[in-house]
Design an enzyme around this catalytic site. Sequence first.
Site, PDB file in Angstrom:
ATOM      1  N   GLU A  32      39.186  41.854  39.593  1.00  0.00           N
ATOM      2  CA  GLU A  32      40.134  41.861  38.476  1.00  0.00           C
ATOM      3  C   GLU A  32      39.751  42.883  37.395  1.00  0.00           C
ATOM      4  O   GLU A  32      40.633  43.569  36.869  1.00  0.00           O
ATOM      5  CB  GLU A  32      40.226  40.447  37.878  1.00  0.00           C
ATOM      6  CG  GLU A  32      41.304  40.330  36.828  1.00  0.00           C
ATOM      7  CD  GLU A  32      41.365  38.964  36.167  1.00  0.00           C
ATOM      8  OE1 GLU A  32      41.598  37.975  36.876  1.00  0.00           O
ATOM      9  OE2 GLU A  32      41.173  38.902  34.939  1.00  0.00           O
ATOM     10  N   SER A  52      36.968  36.260  34.996  1.00  0.00           N
ATOM     11  CA  SER A  52      37.049  36.117  36.453  1.00  0.00           C
ATOM     12  C   SER A  52      36.850  37.489  37.093  1.00  0.00           C
ATOM     13  O   SER A  52      37.529  38.439  36.726  1.00  0.00           O
ATOM     14  CB  SER A  52      38.424  35.587  36.864  1.00  0.00           C
ATOM     15  OG  SER A  52      38.616  34.322  36.298  1.00  0.00           O
ATOM     16  N   ARG A  90      48.914  39.182  37.322  1.00  0.00           N
ATOM     17  CA  ARG A  90      47.841  40.101  36.893  1.00  0.00           C
ATOM     18  C   ARG A  90      48.208  41.590  37.015  1.00  0.00           C
ATOM     19  O   ARG A  90      47.339  42.442  37.120  1.00  0.00           O
ATOM     20  CB  ARG A  90      46.536  39.849  37.666  1.00  0.00           C
ATOM     21  CG  ARG A  90      45.871  38.545  37.358  1.00  0.00           C
ATOM     22  CD  ARG A  90      45.468  38.435  35.883  1.00  0.00           C
ATOM     23  NE  ARG A  90      44.979  37.112  35.609  1.00  0.00           N
ATOM     24  CZ  ARG A  90      45.777  36.062  35.336  1.00  0.00           C
ATOM     25  NH1 ARG A  90      47.093  36.208  35.256  1.00  0.00           N
ATOM     26  NH2 ARG A  90      45.263  34.879  35.108  1.00  0.00           N
TER      27      ARG A  90
HETATM   28  C1  FAD Z   1      35.046  35.176  29.112  1.00  0.00           C
HETATM   29  C2  FAD Z   1      36.313  35.857  29.545  1.00  0.00           C
HETATM   30  C3  FAD Z   1      37.430  35.108  29.867  1.00  0.00           C
HETATM   31  C4  FAD Z   1      38.624  35.726  30.273  1.00  0.00           C
HETATM   32  N1  FAD Z   1      39.691  34.945  30.596  1.00  0.00           N
HETATM   33  C5  FAD Z   1      40.855  35.522  30.994  1.00  0.00           C
HETATM   34  C6  FAD Z   1      41.983  34.715  31.340  1.00  0.00           C
HETATM   35  O1  FAD Z   1      41.942  33.503  31.259  1.00  0.00           O
HETATM   36  N2  FAD Z   1      43.099  35.338  31.749  1.00  0.00           N
HETATM   37  C7  FAD Z   1      43.189  36.696  31.831  1.00  0.00           C
HETATM   38  O2  FAD Z   1      44.268  37.191  32.212  1.00  0.00           O
HETATM   39  N3  FAD Z   1      42.138  37.485  31.513  1.00  0.00           N
HETATM   40  C8  FAD Z   1      40.975  36.934  31.095  1.00  0.00           C
HETATM   41  N4  FAD Z   1      39.906  37.717  30.795  1.00  0.00           N
HETATM   42  C9  FAD Z   1      40.006  39.171  30.938  1.00  0.00           C
HETATM   43  C10 FAD Z   1      40.323  39.904  29.624  1.00  0.00           C
HETATM   44  O3  FAD Z   1      39.991  39.123  28.515  1.00  0.00           O
HETATM   45  C11 FAD Z   1      41.779  40.314  29.496  1.00  0.00           C
HETATM   46  O4  FAD Z   1      42.140  41.115  30.580  1.00  0.00           O
HETATM   47  C12 FAD Z   1      42.032  41.075  28.191  1.00  0.00           C
HETATM   48  O5  FAD Z   1      43.416  41.229  27.981  1.00  0.00           O
HETATM   49  C13 FAD Z   1      41.387  42.452  28.160  1.00  0.00           C
HETATM   50  O6  FAD Z   1      41.497  42.920  26.839  1.00  0.00           O
HETATM   51  P1  FAD Z   1      40.560  44.044  26.259  1.00  0.00           P
HETATM   52  O7  FAD Z   1      41.129  44.458  24.940  1.00  0.00           O
HETATM   53  O8  FAD Z   1      39.158  43.601  26.228  1.00  0.00           O
HETATM   54  O9  FAD Z   1      40.763  45.210  27.325  1.00  0.00           O
HETATM   55  P2  FAD Z   1      39.643  46.195  27.916  1.00  0.00           P
HETATM   56  O10 FAD Z   1      38.678  45.425  28.734  1.00  0.00           O
HETATM   57  O11 FAD Z   1      39.080  47.026  26.838  1.00  0.00           O
HETATM   58  O12 FAD Z   1      40.547  47.100  28.872  1.00  0.00           O
HETATM   59  C14 FAD Z   1      41.115  46.555  30.035  1.00  0.00           C
HETATM   60  C15 FAD Z   1      42.136  47.537  30.596  1.00  0.00           C
HETATM   61  O13 FAD Z   1      43.245  47.609  29.713  1.00  0.00           O
HETATM   62  C16 FAD Z   1      43.457  48.959  29.285  1.00  0.00           C
HETATM   63  N5  FAD Z   1      43.879  48.917  27.889  1.00  0.00           N
HETATM   64  C17 FAD Z   1      43.303  48.246  26.868  1.00  0.00           C
HETATM   65  N6  FAD Z   1      43.978  48.438  25.736  1.00  0.00           N
HETATM   66  C18 FAD Z   1      45.017  49.266  26.059  1.00  0.00           C
HETATM   67  C19 FAD Z   1      46.070  49.875  25.302  1.00  0.00           C
HETATM   68  N7  FAD Z   1      46.224  49.654  23.990  1.00  0.00           N
HETATM   69  N8  FAD Z   1      46.926  50.697  25.955  1.00  0.00           N
HETATM   70  C20 FAD Z   1      46.788  50.923  27.287  1.00  0.00           C
HETATM   71  N9  FAD Z   1      45.825  50.395  28.038  1.00  0.00           N
HETATM   72  C21 FAD Z   1      44.944  49.577  27.429  1.00  0.00           C
HETATM   73  C22 FAD Z   1      42.111  49.632  29.447  1.00  0.00           C
HETATM   74  O14 FAD Z   1      42.256  51.027  29.584  1.00  0.00           O
HETATM   75  C23 FAD Z   1      41.617  48.968  30.715  1.00  0.00           C
HETATM   76  O15 FAD Z   1      42.207  49.584  31.810  1.00  0.00           O
HETATM   77  C24 FAD Z   1      38.687  37.130  30.367  1.00  0.00           C
HETATM   78  C25 FAD Z   1      37.552  37.894  30.044  1.00  0.00           C
HETATM   79  C26 FAD Z   1      36.379  37.259  29.639  1.00  0.00           C
HETATM   80  C27 FAD Z   1      35.183  38.089  29.280  1.00  0.00           C
END
Ligand code: FAD
Length: 348
Positions: free
Chosen positions: A342, A241, A164
């Site tokens: 997380e 999570s 992570r």
């Molecule tokens: C129902 C559910 C299930 C999930 N299951 C998992 C799982 O199984 N495994 C897992 O690892 N995660 C899981 N997650 C967490 C999440 O989906 C991941 O961490 C995902 O990669 C976040 O993507 P996002 O585009 O929504 O990022 P955001 O939530 O928009 O941002 C998260 C972080 O990443 C940074 N960020 C985003 N895009 C960029 C970019 N282009 N450049 C630099 N920084 C950036 C943001 O600034 C922030 O700090 C889950 C979430 C939910 C809601």
Amino acid sequence: MNFADNVPLAPLTTLGVGGPARFFAEAHTENDVREAVEFARRRELPLFVLGGGTNLLVADAGFDGIVLHIAIKGIDESDAGGKRLFQAGAGEDWDGFVNRAVEKNCAGIECLSGIPGTLGATPVQNVGAYGQEVAETITEVYALDLESGEVNEFSNEACGFAYRTSVFNTLARGRFIILGVRFALEKNGAPKIEYRDLKNYFATHAGQPSLAEVRKAVREIRHSKAMLIVEGDPDSRSAGSFFKNPVVSPAKFAEVHATAERRGLQVPSFPGLDGQVKVPAAWLVEHSGFAKGTTRGRVGISRRHALAIVNRGGATAAEVVALKNEIQSAVLSQFGIDLQPEPVFLGF
Ligand SMILES: Cc1cc2nc3c(=O)[nH]c(=O)nc-3n(C[C@H](O)[C@H](O)[C@H](O)COP(=O)(O)OP(=O)(O)OC[C@H]3O[C@@H](n4cnc5c(N)ncnc54)[C@H](O)[C@@H]3O)c2cc1C
């Protein structure tokens, strides 16, 4: 480029809480990103990069800066060294990308089906699930360095991937905006079926399941745990999570094990790196008095997964934080483990 002001952020997150952004803009190209960086610099305001808002808790007061939503699209494919290379824009939908790879019979990310959010966010916390992590298939990450103004190419090694984490959420947090990522996938490769839930799912399956069957299985298992975002499913209104699985030393694990045994419990564990021990956070939460479905007013724990804090409707960020604190204190006092959240906290 349009810089809108006072834009509510709650609808742009899966948890659905929090206040507005002072400014909000959407970047479709590298130039847009540079323009937003310049805008922030001129006004001396902090800039936050938003993907799909699926791993985010926004404070009730919102964010007094610029939120830049990354919407850079496009996927190029090529072949090299017997692998299929996919170079994709950071704003691509992650699950759509997994679907495309699976349809093309390319292996390496099939277990990461159903994870919401953007492709560009996956390297940030080295997204992982069901026995796979993006660290296994990412070959390069392209990112704008806010210090030098240059686009850097990070090799897999330079990303510093671990459980992570990567350099993007540790040493260099906030310094790079990821523009694109390249993956090398195995053409006609076998799916990875190592995780217990997947093994059980395919226990009676004759022969090796296809990548498409594994993708379907992962999505079904995720759905059963409300870890798939489904419109109208109240248990999926979460940030996934809420706590990382703690990784502890063998000595610390022995203490936790003894504490559990005194209560007649067997604490599950998995081997971590370098002889460390990984303890399922969900088990610690449930055995510290927070059963699935626990409710505190407008927030609670998902009825289908002990690690997901859900907004039951109209919740505030303060209520989410209060429940998070309550869980952390209980786990600390009962098992001596300080659970780490997380999701990313914005505006706190
Ligand atoms: C129902 C559910 C299930 C999930 N299951 C998992 C799982 O199984 N495994 C897992 O690892 N995660 C899981 N997650 C967490 C999440 O989906 C991941 O961490 C995902 O990669 C976040 O993507 P996002 O585009 O929504 O990022 P955001 O939530 O928009 O941002 C998260 C972080 O990443 C940074 N960020 C985003 N895009 C960029 C970019 N282009 N450049 C630099 N920084 C950036 C943001 O600034 C922030 O700090 C889950 C979430 C939910 C809601």
